[in-house]
Design a protein around this motif. Structure first.
Motif, short mmCIF file in Angstrom:
data_model
loop_
_atom_site.label_atom_id
_atom_site.label_comp_id
_atom_site.label_asym_id
_atom_site.label_seq_id
_atom_site.Cartn_x
_atom_site.Cartn_y
_atom_site.Cartn_z
N ASP A 194 14.63 51.68 -31.00
CA ASP A 194 14.44 52.26 -29.67
C ASP A 194 14.23 51.18 -28.62
OD1 ASP A 194 14.01 55.33 -30.21
OD2 ASP A 194 13.04 54.21 -31.82
N ASP A 223 3.75 56.74 -36.06
CA ASP A 223 4.27 57.10 -34.76
C ASP A 223 5.22 56.04 -34.26
OD1 ASP A 223 2.57 59.50 -34.09
OD2 ASP A 223 1.06 58.00 -34.66
N LEU A 224 4.98 54.79 -34.70
CA LEU A 224 5.81 53.69 -34.21
C LEU A 224 5.87 52.58 -35.24
CD1 LEU A 224 6.08 52.43 -30.67
CD2 LEU A 224 5.49 50.71 -32.35
N ARG A 243 7.68 58.48 -24.78
CA ARG A 243 9.04 59.03 -24.87
C ARG A 243 9.19 59.87 -26.14
NH1 ARG A 243 12.95 54.33 -24.66
NH2 ARG A 243 11.43 53.49 -23.20
N LYS A 244 8.59 59.36 -27.20
CA LYS A 244 8.70 60.08 -28.47
C LYS A 244 8.03 61.45 -28.37
CE LYS A 244 7.38 60.07 -33.18
NZ LYS A 244 6.00 60.38 -33.56
N GLU A 297 11.57 59.52 -38.07
CA GLU A 297 11.61 59.81 -36.64
C GLU A 297 10.73 58.93 -35.78
OE1 GLU A 297 11.04 64.03 -36.16
OE2 GLU A 297 13.23 64.27 -36.20
N ALA A 323 9.29 55.92 -33.56
CA ALA A 323 9.94 54.99 -32.64
C ALA A 323 9.95 53.62 -33.32
CB ALA A 323 9.17 54.93 -31.33
#
Lengths: 437, 220
Positions: free
Chosen positions: B96, B46-47, B118-119, B72, B74
């Motif tokens: 980001d 996810d990040l 935000r994602k 994709e 972050a």
């Protein structure tokens, strides 16, 4: 120091005064001689032009024309029969011709002549000659006296003009900020100033390169200091959040580890900065290289045993004395041995050996650790460079410090393949020629 | 939420990994650019926390490569380079956010939450749906306006499902979001937590779509 301008003016005025005084004295002397000759000639002329037969009765006639000149005539009975000036009754001087006498407490020049049993004596006061000679001398030096102020003004102007490049150079320097270290222009400068300007430019160049080195060091250091501080801060904040034991104690232990790393980095940075700032060899003393090696190995023996590494010193059969900065050389050896121990696995070998060849004293640190890739062996001497296979997380300063110390000792340093099959050989060649220092 | 930490400094990496785990994230840690590319091959993070000064492959190159592969997640850059030009370069390469070392752990965690939010296309710091409200910052959960106690894994599982209300999330995806490489995954573990959650929130709160996965219904 008085200013060059004032000094020049002072000596110039002194020279002019001396020259004009000399010329005054000389012209006075010349005028005096010339005047005396002239007066003597006149005396003789006066004596010659007197009437040859004067009667015997005494005549006193006041000659109002020249009080300095006295004409006296005696007859054959030695009676004064004529005197041009009754105020000055000079005695009769028997010697004929010219002579200088003193009468009425003043100096006289006299001329005496016997003519037809009469005795003629003409005299004048020497002061008259002096007065005339002085007057002539003053006229000779007067132009000099008048010229002095003119010369002074002119010279002052020329000197002021001549020194103007100094002022403009000084101003150009004064207007600079500490960052502006580009060379001063030497075109259109007088020869004397070109020498100074060139010397200043050389100094500026050295300053600029030192400043650049300092700047890049500060930039690198700022970057490098952030890593241990980041680790330290993260660990501190993490430790604050952990409530349970034994996790908390473990976190605290790691906190200490990170703090020690930050301290070590700061110490290494200071060491390097100090090492690099002492450009001149200082505190060089004769010291036994064998002793240096033995001490260095002894002080690392505990660490070696802890890692179960065989650490050995191989000294030279002859004790070699070498001029060195002892504390710097100790740091150099300590860094090399620490590096070797750090990158050698347990049960490994680290040997520190000294021997002497024709040109140099060779100091070697050999290990059978992980070594450094051949293409990286130049780069590892750069500040903050860490070899790719370095998993030990060093400061990246150890070898930079080593190199700086080696340079201070005019020694060459090379990283080579270890003769132990794997690992690294660090070879330091110290020149024998101690006169270099 | 699963994070990838790309950091070559051992001590920073160790402390960051521990801190993120303490904040209940599943964390994988790699120490050079090549390992990072390998880890990013399956886009399950996810990040990504990215250090720029990496051995073998520079952080920016890892980032560009990742974005080229349509990655994709972050990306939050963590670096000691603080010049504005470096920040611009990092953000323009597809990052980001940008955080300069040394940073504050609270700030890092807040930025991670903001980026994840935000994602997921949310602006509200809290997640809500079907009468359930989650506050990721405080790790608090409210159901029918009553605070309920959830274990870490239960909370994380609900968070993943609430990110996309109405969408079915596979068991494998749920598993990958809950566990890092080091965590041992017991079999049936997702099912166990679903079971526990249904006990607390009612049988129908989490729907099982047979053979596909789980979902939480959208608000009517």
């Amino acid at each position: 120091m008085p200013s060059i301008q004032n000094k020049l003016l002072f000596w110039l005025v002194l020279c002019i005064v001396l020259a004009s005084s000399c010329s005054g004295i000389i012209s006075y002397k010349k005028s005096f001689t010339a005047t005396t000759e002239l007066f003597d000639y006149l005396l003789q002329e006066v004596a010659t032009s007197l009437p040859a037969h004067l009667d015997t009765k005494t005549i006193y006639q006041r000659d109002s024309l020249n009080k300095h000149i006295v004409v006296q005539i005696w007859n054959h009975k030695q009676h004064l029969i004529y005197s041009s000036n009754p105020e000055w009754k000079l005695p009769r001087y028997t010697q004929q011709g010219f002579q200088t006498i003193t009468a009425f407490s003043t100096s006289w020049r006299i001329y005496t002549e016997n003519r037809r049993s009469n005795y003629i004596q003409v005299a004048y006061q020497s002061s008259a000659v002096h007065e005339l000679a002085t007057e002539l001398a003053i006229q000779a030096i007067l132009p000099f006296a008048l010229i002095i102020p003119l010369v002074l003004i002119l010279v002052a102007l020329i000197i002021h003009q001549g020194l103007s490049p100094f002022r403009s150079t000084a101003q150009a320097l004064a207007e600079r900020t500490p960052d502006q270290l580009e060379p001063l222009p030497t075109k259109k400068l007088p020869k004397e100033l070109v020498i100074i300007t060139r010397a200043i430019n050389e100094l500026l160049a050295r300053l600029a390169s030192a400043l650049n080195a300092q700047r890049s060091f500060v930039a690198d250091a700022a970057h490098e200091l952030r890593s241990p501080l980041t680790a330290l801060k993260l660990q501190l904040q993490l430790t604050e959040r952990i409530q349970q034991e034994p996790q908390r104690s473990q976190a605290l232990a790691k906190l200490h580890e990170r703090l020690n790393r930050a301290i070590h980095l700061v110490e290494q940075m200071l060491l390097l900065a100090r090492q690099e700032s002492s450009l001149e060899p200082t505190n060089f003393q004769l010291h036994s290289i064998n002793q240096l090696v033995v001490h260095a190995v002894q002080s690392q023996q505990a660490l070696a045993q802890q890692k179960k590494i065989h650490l050995e010193a191989q000294t030279s059969p002859e004790d070699i004395q070498l001029l060195m900065n002892l504390s710097s050389m100790e740091i150099l050896l300590r860094n090399l041995i620490e590096n070797a121990l750090k990158h050698t696995p347990p049960e490994g070998i680290v040997i520190v050996a000294v021997h002497e060849d024709n040109q140099a004293i060779v100091l070697r640190v050999v290990d059978n650790g992980c070594g450094i890739d051949a293409e990286e062996r130049e780069q590892v001497f750069r500040r903050f460079y860490r070899a790719t296979n370095n998993q030990q997380g060093g400061t990246g300063l150890g070898l930079a410090i080593v190199k700086s110390i080696a340079e201070q000792h005019h020694a060459s340093i090379a990283l080579l393949d270890s003769p132990l099959g794997q690992g690294l050989l660090v070879e330091l060649k110290l020149p024998k020629n101690i006169n270099k220092f | 939420m699963r994070l990838l930490l790309i950091e070559d400094d051992l001590m920073i990496g160790e402390s960051l990994e521990a801190s993120l785990q303490h904040a209940q994230y599943a964390v994988d840690w790699v120490q050079d650019g090549h390992q990072a590319l390998l880890a990013l091959e399956h886009d399950l993070y996810d990040l990504i926390l990215l250090d720029l000064g990496l051995p073998r492959l520079q952080g920016l190159d890892v980032l560009k490569h990742y974005r080229k592969q349509q990655g994709e997640a972050a990306v939050l850059i963590l670096t000691a380079r603080d010049a504005p030009s470096d920040r611009v370069k990092g953000l323009d390469s597809g990052a980001d956010d940008y955080l300069v070392k040394p940073f504050d752990l609270d700030e890092l965690l807040a930025r991670i939450r903001a980026l994840l939010r935000r994602k997921a296309g949310r602006t509200q710091p809290e997640l809500a749906g079907n009468g359930l409200r989650l506050d990721p910052a405080k790790h608090q959960a409210f159901y029918q306006n009553q605070q309920i106690h959830l274990s870490v894994r239960e909370f994380n599982l609900l968070q993943v499902l609430l990110e996309k209300p109405g969408q079915v999330v596979s068991r494998e995806t749920l598993e990958s979001k809950l566990y890092g490489w080091q965590d041992e995954i017991e079999s049936n573990t997702v099912e166990v937590y679903i079971h526990l959650l249904r006990k607390k929130l009612g049988k129908d709160f989490i729907k099982n779509v047979r053979g596909v996965g789980y979902k939480i219904e959208e608000d009517a």
